[in-house]
Design a protein around this motif. Structure first.
Motif, PDB file in Angstrom:
ATOM      1  N   VAL A   3      -0.407 -51.843  28.582  1.00  0.00           N
ATOM      2  CA  VAL A   3       0.899 -51.710  27.934  1.00  0.00           C
ATOM      3  C   VAL A   3       2.071 -52.217  28.781  1.00  0.00           C
ATOM      4  O   VAL A   3       3.074 -52.652  28.247  1.00  0.00           O
ATOM      5  CB  VAL A   3       1.129 -50.238  27.492  1.00  0.00           C
ATOM      6  N   LEU A  19       7.500 -43.634  25.769  1.00  0.00           N
ATOM      7  CA  LEU A  19       6.277 -43.311  25.039  1.00  0.00           C
ATOM      8  C   LEU A  19       5.898 -41.848  25.223  1.00  0.00           C
ATOM      9  O   LEU A  19       5.503 -41.173  24.278  1.00  0.00           O
ATOM     10  CB  LEU A  19       5.126 -44.211  25.486  1.00  0.00           C
ATOM     11  N   SER A  20       6.041 -41.351  26.439  1.00  0.00           N
ATOM     12  CA  SER A  20       5.641 -39.967  26.723  1.00  0.00           C
ATOM     13  C   SER A  20       6.576 -38.959  26.058  1.00  0.00           C
ATOM     14  O   SER A  20       6.174 -37.835  25.787  1.00  0.00           O
ATOM     15  CB  SER A  20       5.574 -39.724  28.224  1.00  0.00           C
ATOM     16  N   SER A  22       8.003 -39.442  23.096  1.00  0.00           N
ATOM     17  CA  SER A  22       7.931 -39.582  21.644  1.00  0.00           C
ATOM     18  C   SER A  22       6.892 -38.620  21.079  1.00  0.00           C
ATOM     19  O   SER A  22       6.124 -37.999  21.808  1.00  0.00           O
ATOM     20  CB  SER A  22       7.568 -41.016  21.268  1.00  0.00           C
ATOM     21  N   LEU A  24       4.549 -39.694  19.275  1.00  0.00           N
ATOM     22  CA  LEU A  24       3.423 -40.573  19.003  1.00  0.00           C
ATOM     23  C   LEU A  24       2.252 -40.279  19.934  1.00  0.00           C
ATOM     24  O   LEU A  24       2.443 -39.842  21.062  1.00  0.00           O
ATOM     25  CB  LEU A  24       3.831 -42.032  19.190  1.00  0.00           C
ATOM     26  N   GLN A  25       1.057 -40.544  19.443  1.00  0.00           N
ATOM     27  CA  GLN A  25      -0.118 -40.516  20.303  1.00  0.00           C
ATOM     28  C   GLN A  25      -0.395 -41.953  20.701  1.00  0.00           C
ATOM     29  O   GLN A  25      -0.369 -42.846  19.860  1.00  0.00           O
ATOM     30  CB  GLN A  25      -1.314 -39.926  19.585  1.00  0.00           C
ATOM     31  N   CYS A  26      -0.633 -42.171  21.962  1.00  0.00           N
ATOM     32  CA  CYS A  26      -0.795 -43.528  22.467  1.00  0.00           C
ATOM     33  C   CYS A  26      -2.073 -43.611  23.295  1.00  0.00           C
ATOM     34  O   CYS A  26      -2.309 -42.763  24.155  1.00  0.00           O
ATOM     35  CB  CYS A  26       0.418 -43.882  23.325  1.00  0.00           C
ATOM     36  N   MET A  28      -3.853 -45.935  25.998  1.00  0.00           N
ATOM     37  CA  MET A  28      -3.504 -46.995  26.932  1.00  0.00           C
ATOM     38  C   MET A  28      -4.689 -47.272  27.844  1.00  0.00           C
ATOM     39  O   MET A  28      -5.333 -46.346  28.326  1.00  0.00           O
ATOM     40  CB  MET A  28      -2.304 -46.553  27.776  1.00  0.00           C
TER      41      MET A  28
END
Length: 75
Positions: A3, A19-20, A22, A24-26, A28
Motif C-alpha cells: 500500500v 486507514l487505521s 477509518s 474500513l477493514q484493510c 495489506m
C-alpha cells in the motif's frame, strides 16, 4: 498490495494513519514489518507456516512478536 510502495516515509505514515482511523477493514501485504504498527491483526508467512498476532488478544507486544518472527527466519 504494498500500500505504501512508491511513497516517501512521511506520506506513507499519513496514509497508514488515515486507514487505521477509518471504519474500513484493510488487508495489506508488505515486506516492511514496521508498517504493521497500525495493524490490529498481523500474519507472518514463513517456511514453517503462518504465525498470527492480534492486538486485543495477545499479551506480548507487536514489536516482540515481530522480533521473534525475524529471529526464527534467520535460524
Amino acid at each position: 498490495d504494498e500500500v505504501t510502495s512508491g511513497l516517501d516515509p512521511p506520506r506513507a505514515a499519513r496514509v497508514l494513519q488515515r486507514l487505521s482511523q477509518s471504519d474500513l477493514q484493510c488487508l495489506m501485504t508488505t515486506h516492511q514489518l514496521e508498517l504493521t504498527a497500525v495493524a490490529d491483526v498481523v500474519f507472518v508467512l514463513s517456511a514453517e507456516g503462518v504465525t498470527r498476532w492480534e492486538k486485543n488478544r495477545n499479551p506480548r507486544s507487536r514489536k516482540t512478536f515481530l522480533s521473534e518472527c525475524k529471529e526464527s527466519a534467520v535460524d
